[in-house]
Design a protein around this motif. Structure first.
Motif, PDB file in Angstrom:
ATOM      1  N   ILE A   1       0.862  -1.182   0.000  1.00 36.96           N
ATOM      2  CA  ILE A   1       0.000   0.000   0.000  1.00 36.96           C
ATOM      3  C   ILE A   1       0.891   1.222   0.000  1.00 36.96           C
ATOM      4  O   ILE A   1       1.876   1.274   0.741  1.00 36.96           O
ATOM      5  CB  ILE A   1      -0.898   0.021   1.253  1.00 36.96           C
ATOM      6  CG1 ILE A   1      -1.828  -1.181   1.263  1.00 36.96           C
ATOM      7  CG2 ILE A   1      -1.695   1.310   1.322  1.00 36.96           C
ATOM      8  CD1 ILE A   1      -2.636  -1.299   2.532  1.00 36.96           C
ATOM      9  N   LYS A   2       0.560   2.225  -0.815  1.00 38.53           N
ATOM     10  CA  LYS A   2       1.316   3.474  -0.847  1.00 38.53           C
ATOM     11  C   LYS A   2       0.480   4.568  -0.206  1.00 38.53           C
ATOM     12  O   LYS A   2      -0.719   4.680  -0.464  1.00 38.53           O
ATOM     13  CB  LYS A   2       1.648   3.870  -2.279  1.00 38.53           C
ATOM     14  CG  LYS A   2       2.778   3.118  -2.890  1.00 38.53           C
ATOM     15  CD  LYS A   2       3.047   3.682  -4.264  1.00 38.53           C
ATOM     16  CE  LYS A   2       4.539   3.709  -4.475  1.00 38.53           C
ATOM     17  NZ  LYS A   2       4.881   4.320  -5.765  1.00 38.53           N
ATOM     18  N   ASP A   3       1.135   5.362   0.625  1.00 33.99           N
ATOM     19  CA  ASP A   3       0.521   6.542   1.223  1.00 33.99           C
ATOM     20  C   ASP A   3       1.471   7.696   0.971  1.00 33.99           C
ATOM     21  O   ASP A   3       2.447   7.874   1.696  1.00 33.99           O
ATOM     22  CB  ASP A   3       0.281   6.341   2.718  1.00 33.99           C
ATOM     23  CG  ASP A   3      -0.415   7.528   3.358  1.00 33.99           C
ATOM     24  OD1 ASP A   3      -1.018   8.329   2.625  1.00 33.99           O
ATOM     25  OD2 ASP A   3      -0.359   7.654   4.599  1.00 33.99           O
ATOM     26  N   GLY A   4       1.250   8.429  -0.105  1.00 36.29           N
ATOM     27  CA  GLY A   4       2.193   9.468  -0.518  1.00 36.29           C
ATOM     28  C   GLY A   4       3.459   8.809  -1.025  1.00 36.29           C
ATOM     29  O   GLY A   4       3.427   7.989  -1.932  1.00 36.29           O
ATOM     30  N   ASP A   5       4.598   9.151  -0.425  1.00 38.47           N
ATOM     31  CA  ASP A   5       5.875   8.544  -0.808  1.00 38.47           C
ATOM     32  C   ASP A   5       6.193   7.296   0.003  1.00 38.47           C
ATOM     33  O   ASP A   5       7.146   6.589  -0.293  1.00 38.47           O
ATOM     34  CB  ASP A   5       7.012   9.561  -0.628  1.00 38.47           C
ATOM     35  CG  ASP A   5       6.890  10.716  -1.608  1.00 38.47           C
ATOM     36  OD1 ASP A   5       6.235  10.539  -2.643  1.00 38.47           O
ATOM     37  OD2 ASP A   5       7.458  11.793  -1.330  1.00 38.47           O
ATOM     38  N   GLU A   6       5.428   7.032   1.054  1.00 39.93           N
ATOM     39  CA  GLU A   6       5.694   5.900   1.944  1.00 39.93           C
ATOM     40  C   GLU A   6       5.055   4.618   1.405  1.00 39.93           C
ATOM     41  O   GLU A   6       3.942   4.641   0.886  1.00 39.93           O
ATOM     42  CB  GLU A   6       5.148   6.184   3.344  1.00 39.93           C
ATOM     43  CG  GLU A   6       5.757   7.379   4.015  1.00 39.93           C
ATOM     44  CD  GLU A   6       7.208   7.167   4.387  1.00 39.93           C
ATOM     45  OE1 GLU A   6       7.592   6.032   4.712  1.00 39.93           O
ATOM     46  OE2 GLU A   6       7.957   8.150   4.347  1.00 39.93           O
ATOM     47  N   LYS A   7       5.783   3.517   1.558  1.00 39.91           N
ATOM     48  CA  LYS A   7       5.266   2.208   1.165  1.00 39.91           C
ATOM     49  C   LYS A   7       5.073   1.361   2.416  1.00 39.91           C
ATOM     50  O   LYS A   7       5.951   1.316   3.281  1.00 39.91           O
ATOM     51  CB  LYS A   7       6.233   1.494   0.225  1.00 39.91           C
ATOM     52  CG  LYS A   7       6.326   2.122  -1.135  1.00 39.91           C
ATOM     53  CD  LYS A   7       7.255   1.333  -2.030  1.00 39.91           C
ATOM     54  CE  LYS A   7       7.407   2.007  -3.377  1.00 39.91           C
ATOM     55  NZ  LYS A   7       8.325   1.263  -4.243  1.00 39.91           N
ATOM     56  N   TYR A   8       3.937   0.699   2.495  1.00 35.20           N
ATOM     57  CA  TYR A   8       3.605  -0.166   3.622  1.00 35.20           C
ATOM     58  C   TYR A   8       3.199  -1.531   3.088  1.00 35.20           C
ATOM     59  O   TYR A   8       2.844  -1.672   1.914  1.00 35.20           O
ATOM     60  CB  TYR A   8       2.449   0.410   4.435  1.00 35.20           C
ATOM     61  CG  TYR A   8       2.737   1.757   5.049  1.00 35.20           C
ATOM     62  CD1 TYR A   8       3.421   1.859   6.248  1.00 35.20           C
ATOM     63  CD2 TYR A   8       2.326   2.927   4.423  1.00 35.20           C
ATOM     64  CE1 TYR A   8       3.679   3.100   6.818  1.00 35.20           C
ATOM     65  CE2 TYR A   8       2.579   4.165   4.981  1.00 35.20           C
ATOM     66  CZ  TYR A   8       3.257   4.247   6.182  1.00 35.20           C
ATOM     67  OH  TYR A   8       3.519   5.461   6.736  1.00 35.20           O
TER      68      TYR A   8
END
Length: 89
Positions: A69-76
């Motif tokens: 899952i991407k939240d802006g530039d962060e990947k989870y």
């Protein structure tokens, strides 16, 4: 966006591989190595099997597991509890 896993799932953020030593020496070819499947726990769902895992711990997970899952530039990653192999202390 706030992501909260449901059931027996865990939200983790993959840990970046250090490409230089503590003294600042850049390790050549460090980016070519296979990255370890290690991540920091960001959030946990509500399930019986999740009692041993706490937010902030580092865990090792199975290769090719989870949903990215991407939240802006962060990947989870959202992982099932069965995909978590160990807790790093």
């Amino acid at each position: 966006m706030k992501i909260r896993p449901i059931g027996e799932r865990v939200l983790v953020k993959p840990v970046k591989v250090e490409e230089k030593t503590a003294s600042g020496i850049i390790l050549p070819g460090a980016g070519d190595k296979e990255r370890p499947n290690m991540a920091e726990v960001i959030a946990i769902g509500k399930g019986e099997k999740l009692e041993d895992i706490k937010v902030g711990e580092k865990v090792v997970y199975s290769k090719f597991s989870g949903t990215e899952i991407k939240d802006g530039d962060e990947k989870y990653l959202v992982l099932n509890i069965e995909d978590i192999l160990a807790i790093v202390e």
